[in-house]
Write a protein that holds these residues in place. Sequence first.
Motif, PDB file in Angstrom:
ATOM      1  N   THR A   1       0.819  -1.216   0.000  1.00  0.00           N
ATOM      2  CA  THR A   1       0.000   0.000   0.000  1.00  0.00           C
ATOM      3  C   THR A   1       0.850   1.263   0.000  1.00  0.00           C
ATOM      4  N   ASN A   2       2.169   1.086  -0.036  1.00  0.00           N
ATOM      5  CA  ASN A   2       3.093   2.231  -0.041  1.00  0.00           C
ATOM      6  C   ASN A   2       3.399   2.611  -1.493  1.00  0.00           C
ATOM      7  N   GLN A   3       2.591   3.491  -2.040  1.00  0.00           N
ATOM      8  CA  GLN A   3       2.706   3.844  -3.452  1.00  0.00           C
ATOM      9  C   GLN A   3       4.069   4.433  -3.788  1.00  0.00           C
ATOM     10  N   GLU A   4       4.569   5.294  -2.939  1.00  0.00           N
ATOM     11  CA  GLU A   4       5.863   5.930  -3.198  1.00  0.00           C
ATOM     12  C   GLU A   4       6.981   4.896  -3.262  1.00  0.00           C
ATOM     13  N   LEU A   5       6.996   3.971  -2.312  1.00  0.00           N
ATOM     14  CA  LEU A   5       8.019   2.924  -2.288  1.00  0.00           C
ATOM     15  C   LEU A   5       7.952   2.066  -3.543  1.00  0.00           C
ATOM     16  N   LEU A   6       6.743   1.658  -3.928  1.00  0.00           N
ATOM     17  CA  LEU A   6       6.585   0.811  -5.109  1.00  0.00           C
ATOM     18  C   LEU A   6       7.046   1.532  -6.366  1.00  0.00           C
ATOM     19  N   GLU A   7       6.632   2.781  -6.530  1.00  0.00           N
ATOM     20  CA  GLU A   7       6.986   3.527  -7.744  1.00  0.00           C
ATOM     21  C   GLU A   7       8.480   3.798  -7.813  1.00  0.00           C
ATOM     22  N   GLU A   8       9.110   4.007  -6.673  1.00  0.00           N
ATOM     23  CA  GLU A   8      10.567   4.200  -6.651  1.00  0.00           C
ATOM     24  C   GLU A   8      11.300   2.965  -7.155  1.00  0.00           C
ATOM     25  N   ASN A   9      10.636   1.812  -7.052  1.00  0.00           N
ATOM     26  CA  ASN A   9      11.259   0.550  -7.444  1.00  0.00           C
ATOM     27  C   ASN A   9      10.600  -0.076  -8.670  1.00  0.00           C
ATOM     28  N   GLY A  10      10.003   0.779  -9.518  1.00  0.00           N
ATOM     29  CA  GLY A  10       9.500   0.338 -10.814  1.00  0.00           C
ATOM     30  C   GLY A  10       8.203  -0.426 -10.789  1.00  0.00           C
ATOM     31  N   LEU A  11       7.417  -0.299  -9.716  1.00  0.00           N
ATOM     32  CA  LEU A  11       6.151  -1.011  -9.595  1.00  0.00           C
ATOM     33  C   LEU A  11       5.006  -0.028  -9.373  1.00  0.00           C
ATOM     34  N   GLU A  12       3.789  -0.539  -9.492  1.00  0.00           N
ATOM     35  CA  GLU A  12       2.601   0.244  -9.211  1.00  0.00           C
ATOM     36  C   GLU A  12       1.803  -0.412  -8.095  1.00  0.00           C
ATOM     37  N   LEU A  13       0.872   0.342  -7.522  1.00  0.00           N
ATOM     38  CA  LEU A  13      -0.018  -0.244  -6.534  1.00  0.00           C
ATOM     39  C   LEU A  13      -0.764  -1.431  -7.136  1.00  0.00           C
ATOM     40  N   PRO A  14      -1.147  -2.415  -6.319  1.00  0.00           N
ATOM     41  CA  PRO A  14      -2.031  -3.470  -6.834  1.00  0.00           C
ATOM     42  C   PRO A  14      -3.247  -2.831  -7.484  1.00  0.00           C
ATOM     43  N   PHE A  15      -3.731  -3.461  -8.543  1.00  0.00           N
ATOM     44  CA  PHE A  15      -4.829  -2.903  -9.331  1.00  0.00           C
ATOM     45  C   PHE A  15      -6.038  -2.604  -8.462  1.00  0.00           C
ATOM     46  N   CYS A  16      -6.308  -3.468  -7.485  1.00  0.00           N
ATOM     47  CA  CYS A  16      -7.487  -3.307  -6.635  1.00  0.00           C
ATOM     48  C   CYS A  16      -7.412  -2.054  -5.772  1.00  0.00           C
ATOM     49  N   LEU A  17      -6.218  -1.463  -5.623  1.00  0.00           N
ATOM     50  CA  LEU A  17      -6.043  -0.267  -4.792  1.00  0.00           C
ATOM     51  C   LEU A  17      -5.931   1.002  -5.629  1.00  0.00           C
ATOM     52  N   GLN A  18      -5.867   0.853  -6.943  1.00  0.00           N
ATOM     53  CA  GLN A  18      -5.713   2.021  -7.804  1.00  0.00           C
ATOM     54  C   GLN A  18      -7.050   2.723  -7.999  1.00  0.00           C
ATOM     55  N   LYS A  19      -7.015   4.045  -8.095  1.00  0.00           N
ATOM     56  CA  LYS A  19      -8.218   4.831  -8.309  1.00  0.00           C
ATOM     57  C   LYS A  19      -8.612   4.755  -9.785  1.00  0.00           C
ATOM     58  N   PRO A  20      -9.911   4.672 -10.085  1.00  0.00           N
ATOM     59  CA  PRO A  20     -10.348   4.659 -11.481  1.00  0.00           C
ATOM     60  C   PRO A  20      -9.896   5.923 -12.201  1.00  0.00           C
ATOM     61  N   VAL A  21      -9.555   5.789 -13.474  1.00  0.00           N
ATOM     62  CA  VAL A  21      -9.071   6.940 -14.251  1.00  0.00           C
ATOM     63  C   VAL A  21     -10.205   7.720 -14.901  1.00  0.00           C
TER      64      VAL A  21
END
Length: 249
Positions: free
Chosen positions: A228-248
Amino acid sequence: MSIKAVDLNYVYGGGTAFEQHALFDVNFEIKDGEFVGIIGHTGSGKSTLIQHLNGLIRASSGALYYNGENIYEDGYDMKKLRTRVGLVFQYPEYQLFEADIFTDVCFGPKNLGLPQEEVEKRVNHALKQIHIEHLRDKQIYKMSGGEKKMASIATILAMTPDIILMDEPSIALDPRNRRSLIHILNDFEHLKIIASHDLDMILETCSRVILMSGGCIVCDGDAKEILTNQELLEENGLELPFCLQKPVW
């Protein structure tokens, strides 16, 4: 059961022009009953690491302990290790080599020296576990990618291992088979380790996550905190799990 890595390093093509350091001083301990997800961007080292854990790849330096024994000690029974620590490859074609599913799933138990009755009992149970008993006589070359993936999982389940390792287990699976896989993993009482880009599956199943980047462990801790740590994941080339992402939209 437990697996412990101490200062594990691995170099591809050592001493050649193609030398590449794939793992750097990896340290962790995973104990019986834990369900651990190894995550990271492509090339982070997670597949290389998981192939060390049943001795398929030997570290360039460091130690790897299974139940307190260093598997790199002289005389260690690596064949026995691989009967207790089962590895499901990312690509099922690396695991399936017989003409049909039933014969393929029989291969491991037969090599344990079990009587034919016990072999068939284990194979039938494994096929039933993953709901492909109706495919038992199907020829491998006629199978879909998802069917091959489930068959490769059955080859490991039939060995009744103490530890299950899986590399990208949900690739090619439709929603029904993906759900079946999750149930199988949740029902397995011993140690489970999966390396995957499927962070939704990791979030749903794992209690602990090891995040890798550049062959190093970036962090090792609670799955929900890391995923659930979006900043940590993005710093390491990943995104939040799809179920936690906000609709676009």
